[in-house]
Write an enzyme that holds these catalytic residues in place. Structure first.
Site, PDB file in Angstrom:
ATOM      1  N   TYR A  76     -14.074  13.195   5.632  1.00  0.00           N
ATOM      2  CA  TYR A  76     -14.799  12.988   4.382  1.00  0.00           C
ATOM      3  C   TYR A  76     -14.075  13.751   3.290  1.00  0.00           C
ATOM      4  CZ  TYR A  76     -18.652  13.047   0.997  1.00  0.00           C
ATOM      5  OH  TYR A  76     -19.431  12.896  -0.134  1.00  0.00           O
ATOM      6  N   ASP A  85      -7.003  18.442   2.991  1.00  0.00           N
ATOM      7  CA  ASP A  85      -8.294  18.680   2.356  1.00  0.00           C
ATOM      8  C   ASP A  85      -8.888  19.930   2.998  1.00  0.00           C
ATOM      9  OD1 ASP A  85     -10.939  18.817   1.619  1.00  0.00           O
ATOM     10  OD2 ASP A  85     -11.229  16.653   1.604  1.00  0.00           O
ATOM     11  N   LYS A 114     -15.846  24.786  -2.257  1.00  0.00           N
ATOM     12  CA  LYS A 114     -16.804  25.619  -1.519  1.00  0.00           C
ATOM     13  C   LYS A 114     -16.530  27.117  -1.687  1.00  0.00           C
ATOM     14  CE  LYS A 114     -18.032  21.845   1.516  1.00  0.00           C
ATOM     15  NZ  LYS A 114     -19.343  21.325   1.162  1.00  0.00           N
TER      16      LYS A 114
HETATM   17  N1  HOZ Z   1     -21.314  16.529   1.803  1.00  0.00           N
HETATM   18  C1  HOZ Z   1     -21.888  17.774   2.097  1.00  0.00           C
HETATM   19  C2  HOZ Z   1     -21.732  18.135   3.546  1.00  0.00           C
HETATM   20  N2  HOZ Z   1     -20.462  17.943   4.102  1.00  0.00           N
HETATM   21  C3  HOZ Z   1     -23.342  17.822   1.752  1.00  0.00           C
HETATM   22  C4  HOZ Z   1     -23.546  18.449   0.451  1.00  0.00           C
HETATM   23  C5  HOZ Z   1     -24.999  18.786   0.148  1.00  0.00           C
HETATM   24  O1  HOZ Z   1     -25.884  18.046   0.515  1.00  0.00           O
HETATM   25  O2  HOZ Z   1     -25.225  19.803  -0.489  1.00  0.00           O
END
Ligand code: HOZ
Length: 426
Positions: free
Chosen positions: A140, A235, A263
């Site tokens: 992802y 990534d 992050k």
């Molecule tokens: N895409 C995020 C986890 N890999 C989720 C982000 C969120 O819901 O804060």
């Protein structure tokens, strides 16, 4: 109180949430609403305390409301929250990243991982003059159209093949290959190598549950990219500053052309970046012809939080976190498998996860084949014991430096009881 909030949220926000995985769609039940975070804990609006293994999906490596972050953000906020003009904090953060990650000479700060990936895709296409991007099933890279094919995280959680609204044209130049599959990679390079601008990969796949790269897989990617004159993009939005001082690339000794960070880099505030050699980054406007911009890019609160966070992350901090995650991984393995349940507890340095599967999971097909119903029951049983796990089997568990040994022991104890409940419900 949470119940009333959920109804209000659902009336005004699609699904009541601003990011789909938060809705508990795949684990059932209603999400709680957070009133505050304290170190390893979240406290909801009803005053219930949870030991938190989501930690803002990995952003809060120091734990919630760490005094150094709070102080840095308060100090920055008192001087203004956004200027739309350069600040010393951006320079200091860029210098700090370059000092830690040898592959990074320059970086462009943006506000989210999605933006970093979006800019990277435009940059690699602009630089190479080639159209295609190779990505891996289950990885992802944010919610940009071109990379939502066979995507992990929320797309996997909701069982979607991709997203409505993405045109065939937007993904015509995306090549998807199974993670860890060298034969499929060879076939993809043979078919598309001359048209490939770049390969994008999470060096440790952490959005389909946690899946480690096979030994040599990332080095093999580097070799294939060099041979095809394609760029290699790591990534590291999750792994960067989370698994070691120089991220996953520092741990495996494979140098990408471009890295994406987010992050941890923002210390829990909205901040991400793409970084690499000066010659490549200088293809971005205003020096080069590849355009990218953002009003809140390099935001002073976010850079202050990021700097305060990185300052506390020396090699010793990662050793400490890794030891704690090892303890957690061993404990969860024993607690769950001693009940007779087939389970895998993947652990890669400071990251861990859980699949209810008989065999080790090496790719997205394996992650999809794991027992999601058992994960959902386990999640609920843990939540009832005050432990908040990622509300999806397609995510990674994030332990913070604020989790103490006693917290891990409590988690393992709860896991033994939760696993018994899962067995009872089978
Ligand atoms: N895409 C995020 C986890 N890999 C989720 C982000 C969120 O819901 O804060």
């Amino acid at each position: 109180m949470s119940e009333g909030l959920l109804a209000r949220a659902q009336a005004r926000i699609p699904g009541g949430v601003n990011s789909p995985v938060r809705s508990f769609a795949s684990v059932g039940g209603d999400p709680f609403f957070v009133a505050r975070g304290e170190g390893p804990f979240l406290v909801d609006t009803d005053g219930v305390r949870y030991l938190d293994y989501v930690q803002s999906w990995g952003a809060s490596i120091l734990g919630h409301a760490h005094p150094a972050i709070v102080e840095a953000v308060q100090r920055a906020a008192a001087a203004g929250t956004s200027y739309g003009a350069p600040t010393p904090g951006e320079v200091a953060l860029a210098e700090s990243v370059a000092a830690r990650v040898p592959s990074v000479e320059k970086l462009r700060l943006v506000s989210s991982g999605t933006e970093a990936a979006m800019t990277a895709v435009r940059l690699v296409r602009g630089v190479t003059g080639r159209p295609k991007i190779l990505k891996f099933a289950g990885c992802y890279h944010g919610h940009l159209d071109a990379l939502l094919v066979a995507a992990g995280s929320g797309v996997a959680t909701l069982g979607l093949p991709g997203s409505a609204g993405v045109t065939p044209g937007a993904i015509a130049d995306t090549v998807v290959v199974p993670f860890n599959d060298e034969a499929a990679l060879d076939a993809a390079f043979a078919a598309h190598g001359a048209e490939l601008a770049a390969v994008l990969v999470e060096p440790v796949a952490a959005n389909m549950g946690l899946v480690a790269p096979r030994p040599g897989f990332l080095a093999g990617l580097r070799r294939r990219c060099d041979h095809a004159d394609a760029l290699l993009v790591f990534d590291e939005v999750i792994t960067g500053f989370r698994v070691g001082v120089a991220g996953a690339q520092g741990r495996v000794g494979v140098t990408p052309d471009l890295s994406l960070f987010g992050k941890v880099l923002g210390g829990g505030l909205p901040l991400a970046a793409l970084g690499g050699p000066a010659a490549l980054l200088d293809e971005l406007a205003p020096v080069g012809p590849v355009y990218q911009a953002g009003t809140l890019a390099g935001n002073p609160l976010a850079t202050a939080a990021g700097l305060a966070c990185l300052e506390l992350l020396d090699a010793g901090a990662y050793d400490e976190l890794e030891a704690r995650v090892e303890l957690l991984g061993r404990g969860i393995t024993d607690a769950v498998t001693s009940t007779g349940l087939a389970a895998q507890v993947p652990r890669v340095w400071t990251l861990s996860g859980l699949f209810f599967a008989a065999e080790p999971v090496v790719d997205y097909a394996g992650a999809q084949a794991a027992d999601a119903k058992r994960y959902a029951r386990f999640f609920q049983a843990m939540l009832a014991r005050g432990v908040f796990l990622p509300p999806s089997p397609f995510e990674t568990w994030f332990t913070s430096l604020a989790h103490r040994e006693a917290d891990i022991e409590r988690t393992v104890q709860a896991a033994g009881e939760a696993a018994q409940e899962v067995v009872g419900a089978d």
